[in-house]
Design a protein around this motif. Structure first.
Motif, PDB file in Angstrom:
ATOM      1  N   LYS A  53      -8.110   1.429  11.034  1.00 34.60           N
ATOM      2  CA  LYS A  53      -7.580   0.188  10.910  1.00 34.60           C
ATOM      3  C   LYS A  53      -8.601  -0.839   9.933  1.00 34.60           C
ATOM      4  O   LYS A  53      -8.347  -1.140   8.965  1.00 34.60           O
ATOM      5  N   THR A  54      -9.910  -0.540  10.113  1.00 35.69           N
ATOM      6  CA  THR A  54     -10.978  -1.297   9.080  1.00 35.69           C
ATOM      7  C   THR A  54     -10.708  -0.486   7.918  1.00 35.69           C
ATOM      8  O   THR A  54     -11.018  -1.419   6.951  1.00 35.69           O
ATOM      9  N   SER A  55     -10.733   1.009   7.923  1.00 36.20           N
ATOM     10  CA  SER A  55     -10.885   1.602   6.701  1.00 36.20           C
ATOM     11  C   SER A  55      -9.319   1.020   5.741  1.00 36.20           C
ATOM     12  O   SER A  55      -9.515   0.627   4.620  1.00 36.20           O
ATOM     13  N   LEU A  56      -8.386   0.982   6.240  1.00 34.51           N
ATOM     14  CA  LEU A  56      -7.074   0.403   5.505  1.00 34.51           C
ATOM     15  C   LEU A  56      -7.337  -1.155   5.181  1.00 34.51           C
ATOM     16  O   LEU A  56      -6.981  -1.381   3.907  1.00 34.51           O
ATOM     17  N   LEU A  57      -8.011  -1.859   6.025  1.00 36.23           N
ATOM     18  CA  LEU A  57      -8.178  -3.342   5.700  1.00 36.23           C
ATOM     19  C   LEU A  57      -9.208  -3.342   4.519  1.00 36.23           C
ATOM     20  O   LEU A  57      -8.869  -4.180   3.637  1.00 36.23           O
ATOM     21  N   HIS A  58     -10.247  -2.525   4.520  1.00 33.88           N
ATOM     22  CA  HIS A  58     -11.098  -2.755   3.178  1.00 33.88           C
ATOM     23  C   HIS A  58     -10.484  -2.057   2.065  1.00 33.88           C
ATOM     24  O   HIS A  58     -10.757  -2.746   0.895  1.00 33.88           O
ATOM     25  N   ILE A  59      -9.595  -1.128   2.110  1.00 34.71           N
ATOM     26  CA  ILE A  59      -8.842  -0.646   1.153  1.00 34.71           C
ATOM     27  C   ILE A  59      -8.059  -1.648   0.385  1.00 34.71           C
ATOM     28  O   ILE A  59      -7.818  -1.828  -0.757  1.00 34.71           O
ATOM     29  N   MET A  60      -6.987  -2.281   1.151  1.00 38.41           N
ATOM     30  CA  MET A  60      -6.153  -3.304   1.056  1.00 38.41           C
ATOM     31  C   MET A  60      -6.939  -4.538   0.095  1.00 38.41           C
ATOM     32  O   MET A  60      -6.258  -4.995  -0.641  1.00 38.41           O
ATOM     33  N   SER A  61      -8.043  -4.874   0.553  1.00 39.04           N
ATOM     34  CA  SER A  61      -8.556  -5.980   0.229  1.00 39.04           C
ATOM     35  C   SER A  61      -9.533  -5.589  -1.069  1.00 39.04           C
ATOM     36  O   SER A  61     -10.220  -6.517  -1.694  1.00 39.04           O
ATOM     37  N   GLY A  62      -9.823  -4.460  -1.525  1.00 35.60           N
ATOM     38  CA  GLY A  62     -10.512  -4.145  -2.629  1.00 35.60           C
ATOM     39  C   GLY A  62     -11.883  -3.703  -2.341  1.00 35.60           C
ATOM     40  O   GLY A  62     -12.731  -3.601  -3.302  1.00 35.60           O
TER      41      GLY A  62
ATOM     42  N   ASP B  30     -13.021  -1.319  -0.654  1.00 34.20           N
ATOM     43  CA  ASP B  30     -13.194   0.249  -0.788  1.00 34.20           C
ATOM     44  C   ASP B  30     -11.992   0.880  -1.764  1.00 34.20           C
ATOM     45  O   ASP B  30     -10.990   0.133  -1.851  1.00 34.20           O
ATOM     46  N   ALA B  31     -12.016   1.781  -2.133  1.00 35.86           N
ATOM     47  CA  ALA B  31     -10.838   2.736  -2.744  1.00 35.86           C
ATOM     48  C   ALA B  31     -10.526   3.811  -2.150  1.00 35.86           C
ATOM     49  O   ALA B  31     -11.297   4.509  -1.532  1.00 35.86           O
ATOM     50  N   PRO B  32      -9.063   4.239  -2.298  1.00 31.46           N
ATOM     51  CA  PRO B  32      -8.702   5.383  -1.646  1.00 31.46           C
ATOM     52  C   PRO B  32      -9.130   6.724  -2.167  1.00 31.46           C
ATOM     53  O   PRO B  32      -9.321   6.430  -3.488  1.00 31.46           O
ATOM     54  N   THR B  33      -8.939   7.679  -1.614  1.00 33.76           N
ATOM     55  CA  THR B  33      -9.000   8.987  -2.224  1.00 33.76           C
ATOM     56  C   THR B  33      -7.817   9.265  -3.108  1.00 33.76           C
ATOM     57  O   THR B  33      -7.820   9.678  -4.089  1.00 33.76           O
ATOM     58  N   ARG B  34      -6.624   8.919  -2.318  1.00 27.49           N
ATOM     59  CA  ARG B  34      -5.363   8.898  -3.061  1.00 27.49           C
ATOM     60  C   ARG B  34      -4.506   7.670  -2.542  1.00 27.49           C
ATOM     61  O   ARG B  34      -4.732   7.079  -1.729  1.00 27.49           O
ATOM     62  N   GLY B  35      -3.562   7.454  -3.560  1.00 30.32           N
ATOM     63  CA  GLY B  35      -2.699   6.363  -3.320  1.00 30.32           C
ATOM     64  C   GLY B  35      -2.936   4.930  -4.004  1.00 30.32           C
ATOM     65  O   GLY B  35      -3.906   5.095  -4.959  1.00 30.32           O
ATOM     66  N   ALA B  36      -2.204   3.993  -3.771  1.00 33.86           N
ATOM     67  CA  ALA B  36      -2.329   2.783  -4.758  1.00 33.86           C
ATOM     68  C   ALA B  36      -2.298   1.644  -3.618  1.00 33.86           C
ATOM     69  O   ALA B  36      -1.408   1.477  -2.747  1.00 33.86           O
TER      70      ALA B  36
ATOM     71  N   ALA C 206       1.071  -1.257  -0.113  1.00 33.29           N
ATOM     72  CA  ALA C 206      -0.012   0.130   0.110  1.00 33.29           C
ATOM     73  C   ALA C 206       1.026   1.194  -0.164  1.00 33.29           C
ATOM     74  O   ALA C 206       1.858   1.206   0.726  1.00 33.29           O
ATOM     75  N   TYR C 207       0.598   1.918  -0.894  1.00 36.57           N
ATOM     76  CA  TYR C 207       1.351   3.350  -1.085  1.00 36.57           C
ATOM     77  C   TYR C 207       0.779   4.515  -0.896  1.00 36.57           C
ATOM     78  O   TYR C 207      -0.260   5.057  -1.694  1.00 36.57           O
ATOM     79  N   GLY C 208       0.974   5.324   0.017  1.00 40.96           N
ATOM     80  CA  GLY C 208       0.431   6.683   0.362  1.00 40.96           C
ATOM     81  C   GLY C 208      -1.063   6.654   0.318  1.00 40.96           C
ATOM     82  O   GLY C 208      -1.701   7.612  -0.189  1.00 40.96           O
ATOM     83  N   LEU C 209      -1.550   5.876   0.994  1.00 40.76           N
ATOM     84  CA  LEU C 209      -3.000   5.771   0.959  1.00 40.76           C
ATOM     85  C   LEU C 209      -3.704   6.979   1.845  1.00 40.76           C
ATOM     86  O   LEU C 209      -3.271   7.231   2.925  1.00 40.76           O
ATOM     87  N   SER C 210      -4.738   7.682   1.397  1.00 43.27           N
ATOM     88  CA  SER C 210      -5.412   8.654   2.132  1.00 43.27           C
ATOM     89  C   SER C 210      -7.013   8.497   1.599  1.00 43.27           C
ATOM     90  O   SER C 210      -7.328   7.922   0.831  1.00 43.27           O
TER      91      SER C 210
END
Length: 225
Positions: free
Chosen positions: A45-54, A56-62, A7-11
Motif C-alpha cells: 500500500k505505502t509503496s503504491l502511494l509513493h509511486i503514484m505521488s512521484g 518513488d519510481a516503479p521498476t516497470r509501469g507508468a 497507474a498502469y502495470g506497476l511493478s
C-alpha cells in the motif's frame, strides 16, 4: 469517472534477493473524491502511494497524474509538478525538527513563493486544537501534535491531489474524527484524496475503497458506508 490518477502495470522489485516483488503488475484509476487503499501489512500500500505521488519510481509501469506522465519528467520538473499539484500527509508527519509547528505548516507555500494567509493559519490551528502550540518546535511536539500539524500543512497548500499514509495512526478518536472530517471535506470540494489506512472508519467514509493483496489491487468497491 474523471481519471485524475492512472497507474498502469506497476511493478516494484524487492531489495531483498529472492523475495517477491513489492508491487506486481498493479493497476488502478482514481478520480476526484476520497479513495481508501486497504489491505494487510506488506500488501504494498505505502509503496503504491509513493509511486503514484512521484516520491518513488516503479521498476516497470507508468503513472499519469493530472494528465502528466511522471516518468517523462526529469527530477527538477517532477519536483515542481509535485509542489504545485500534490499534497502529502506522511505516517511519521515528516516535520523539520528545528522549525516551529507554524513554520512547518507554511513551509511548502514559502518554497513555492506563496504567502500563507495568517487568518487561515490561525483558524486551522484552532480547528485542530493547537492554537497555543504554534510556536512550539516540532522536536518538542507530541506525535499527535506533529500529525495534526502535517494535516494543517496539507490543507494550507490546497493541493489538487492529496496523498495520506495512515493519517490518523497517532491520534486519539476525537482528533481522528476532526482529521477525517477535514479530508472528507476536501474530497467533497473536488480534491482527489488517496488514503492508505487500516482504520475501518476511514474506509467506510471513503467514496471508493481499493483492496490490495500481494502487490496488486484485487478489487475496488464504492460507498461501503
Amino acid at each position: 469517472m474523471e481519471r485524475i490518477i492512472e497507474a498502469y502495470g506497476l511493478s516494484k522489485a524487492s531489495l531483498t534477493k529472492g523475495a517477491p516483488p513489492i508491487l506486481d503488475n498493479c493497476s488502478i484509476s482514481i478520480g476526484p473524491g476520497m479513495t481508501a487503499v486497504v489491505g494487510p501489512s506488506g500488501a504494498g500500500k505505502t509503496s503504491l502511494l509513493h509511486i503514484m505521488s512521484g516520491l518513488d519510481a516503479p521498476t516497470r509501469g507508468a503513472v499519469v497524474v493530472d494528465g502528466q506522465d511522471l516518468g517523462a519528467l526529469n527530477e527538477a520538473r517532477r519536483t515542481r509538478f509535485m509542489r504545485e499539484r500534490i499534497g502529502f500527509v506522511f505516517q511519521d508527519a515528516n516535520l523539520v525538527p528545528y522549525l516551529t509547528l507554524e513554520e512547518n505548516a507554511v513551509l511548502p507555500l514559502e518554497l513555492a513563493g506563496r504567502r500563507a494567509d495568517p487568518a487561515r493559519v490561525g483558524r486551522l490551528f484552532s480547528r485542530f486544537s493547537l492554537p497555543g502550540r504554534r510556536r512550539t518546535r516540532a522536536e518538542a511536539a507530541s506525535g499527535g501534535e506533529a500529525q495534526r500539524c502535517a494535516v494543517i500543512r496539507a490543507l494550507l497548500s490546497a493541493p489538487r491531489i492529496l496523498f495520506a499514509d495512515e493519517p490518523t495512526g497517532a491520534l486519539d478518536s476525537g482528533n481522528s474524527r476532526v482529521v477525517l472530517g477535514a479530508l472528507r471535506a476536501m474530497g467533497e470540494e473536488g480534491t482527489t484524496v488517496v488514503i492508505v489506512t487500516h482504520d475501518p472508519v476511514i474506509a467506510s467514509s471513503a467514496d471508493r475503497v481499493a483492496f490490495m493483496r500481494d502487490g496488486r489491487i484485487t478489487r475496488v468497491a464504492t460507498a461501503l458506508s
